[in-house]
Enzyme design. Sequence first.
Site, PDB file in Angstrom:
ATOM      1  N   ASN A  25       0.879  -1.169   0.000  1.00 44.36           N
ATOM      2  CA  ASN A  25       0.000   0.000   0.000  1.00 44.36           C
ATOM      3  C   ASN A  25       0.922   1.225   0.000  1.00 44.36           C
ATOM      4  OD1 ASN A  25      -2.820   0.927   2.182  1.00 44.36           O
ATOM      5  ND2 ASN A  25      -2.400   1.445   0.084  1.00 44.36           N
ATOM      6  N   ASN A  89      -6.737  10.347  -0.164  1.00 48.84           N
ATOM      7  CA  ASN A  89      -6.765   9.229  -1.095  1.00 48.84           C
ATOM      8  C   ASN A  89      -6.078   9.622  -2.402  1.00 48.84           C
ATOM      9  OD1 ASN A  89      -8.362   7.508   0.603  1.00 48.84           O
ATOM     10  ND2 ASN A  89     -10.157   8.717   0.031  1.00 48.84           N
ATOM     11  N   CYS A  98      -5.607   5.792   7.730  1.00 53.75           N
ATOM     12  CA  CYS A  98      -5.084   4.690   6.928  1.00 53.75           C
ATOM     13  C   CYS A  98      -4.120   3.905   7.802  1.00 53.75           C
ATOM     14  CB  CYS A  98      -4.387   5.210   5.669  1.00 53.75           C
ATOM     15  SG  CYS A  98      -3.624   3.907   4.687  1.00 53.75           S
ATOM     16  N   ASN A 100      -2.098   1.301   7.141  1.00 55.46           N
ATOM     17  CA  ASN A 100      -0.766   1.156   6.567  1.00 55.46           C
ATOM     18  C   ASN A 100      -0.069   2.508   6.500  1.00 55.46           C
ATOM     19  OD1 ASN A 100      -0.835  -1.672   6.037  1.00 55.46           O
ATOM     20  ND2 ASN A 100      -2.143  -1.277   4.270  1.00 55.46           N
ATOM     21  N   ASN A 216     -15.131   1.529   2.006  1.00 54.77           N
ATOM     22  CA  ASN A 216     -14.162   0.599   1.450  1.00 54.77           C
ATOM     23  C   ASN A 216     -14.798  -0.792   1.510  1.00 54.77           C
ATOM     24  OD1 ASN A 216     -11.669   2.516   1.495  1.00 54.77           O
ATOM     25  ND2 ASN A 216     -12.440   2.602   3.585  1.00 54.77           N
ATOM     26  N   GLU A 240     -10.609   0.234  -2.298  1.00 48.40           N
ATOM     27  CA  GLU A 240     -10.604   1.415  -1.433  1.00 48.40           C
ATOM     28  C   GLU A 240     -11.332   2.575  -2.093  1.00 48.40           C
ATOM     29  OE1 GLU A 240      -7.332   2.682   0.977  1.00 48.40           O
ATOM     30  OE2 GLU A 240      -6.124   0.968   0.335  1.00 48.40           O
ATOM     31  N   ARG A 241     -12.062   3.328  -1.272  1.00 50.34           N
ATOM     32  CA  ARG A 241     -12.716   4.551  -1.749  1.00 50.34           C
ATOM     33  C   ARG A 241     -11.702   5.468  -2.406  1.00 50.34           C
ATOM     34  NH1 ARG A 241     -15.014   7.605   3.340  1.00 50.34           N
ATOM     35  NH2 ARG A 241     -12.926   6.999   3.985  1.00 50.34           N
ATOM     36  N   CYS A 249      -4.674  -2.851   2.783  1.00 48.99           N
ATOM     37  CA  CYS A 249      -5.427  -1.797   3.475  1.00 48.99           C
ATOM     38  C   CYS A 249      -5.425  -2.150   4.954  1.00 48.99           C
ATOM     39  CB  CYS A 249      -6.851  -1.700   2.943  1.00 48.99           C
ATOM     40  SG  CYS A 249      -7.885  -0.492   3.828  1.00 48.99           S
TER      41      CYS A 249
END
Length: 310
Positions: A25, A89, A98, A100, A216, A240-241, A249
Site C-alpha cells: 500500500n 486518497n 489509513c 498502513n 471501502n 478502497e474509496r 489496506c
Amino acid sequence: MNTAEMIDETPLTGLRFSKGHGTGNDFILIADPEGERNLTAEQIANLCNRHHGIGADGFIRAIRSRRLPEGAQILAVNPGAEWFMDYSNGDGTCSEMCGNGVRVFVEFLVAQGLVILDLGEELAIGTRGGVKTVARSENGYRVDMGPWEFIFPEKARERGMDSLVEAAGLEVARPALSISMGNPHTVVALADLAELEGTILFTAPKVDPEPVHGTNVEFAVPAEPLVSDGVGRISMRVHERGVGETLSCGTGACAAAAATRFWAGDQAPDIWDVDIPGGIVRVRFFAGSDGTERVELSGPAVIVADGVLA
C-alpha cells in the site's frame, strides 16, 4: 517528464518528497511542519497518478498538529500528539485514517529526523480518525487503531449482516457487514480462494445500503482450518474509496478480522493474521481501559525513495 508542468494551481518545483509503502500500500509523503504547502485535491490526484505523476495509493503530509484546526482539537485531548497525518486518497479526496499509512508516516518522521523512536517506544499521532498510538517493533510498527464498531448496529446484531454487495465476477449480490475503524468498511465473506481471485475490483462494488460517506469494501475468505495455534487466519482483497483495488489496506484488514471474528462466535481468537496481496499483517483485539474493545495492527513500513519535483 516535468512533473511540475502538469500541475497548474500552485508551482511545486523544488518540493521534496519520499515514497513509501506498507505491505504494498504505497504513499507519497512530504514534510510540511508549519503548514506552508496546502496542495489542492487536483494537485494530489496528479501526483498520485501512476501514468502522469509519481504514482501512489495515497498522499500524506506531515504537519504539526497545532497548524490544523483538526490537529488543535487533537492536542486539546492529547498534548503529546505533536504530529498530524494529513492523509488524502489517491484521487485527492480527504480521508479519516489509513492503517498502513500511519506506519509509513512514522517511518517517514524517523527517516527525516523529525522524531526519535527506539525499539519498543511509542508515539502519539493525530489523524482525522482520532489519536493513534504507534510503537516501534522488530518487524515494523504496532498501531493502536482504537475501538471498532458496527455502522448499522441493530441490523448487525440481529442478523449478522446489514447490507448487500454487488461486484463484477460474482453472479449474485452477497450479504455483508459494515464496520467502522474510524473510517467505513463493508466486509463480504466469500466461500473460497477461487471465488476471491475471480472477483473483479477494477470498478467500485455496489453497496446497499451504503454508509453515508461511502465505504471501502473487503472480500474475505477464511482459512481451512480457520484457527491454528490460537491464531485466526483469513485472506482478503479490497477496493478502497477513491483509489480502487490496492495491495493492502490496514484499516480494511482490521475490519475484515473484526467481521470474521464476530461471525465465528464467542470462541473466536483475539489474534488474526490477514493475508493480503502485498503480504501479511497481524490484527489483535484487546480490552481498552474505557471498556471498549480496541484493535492493534502490526506490520512493516518501508521508505523506498526520496526525490525533488523538477
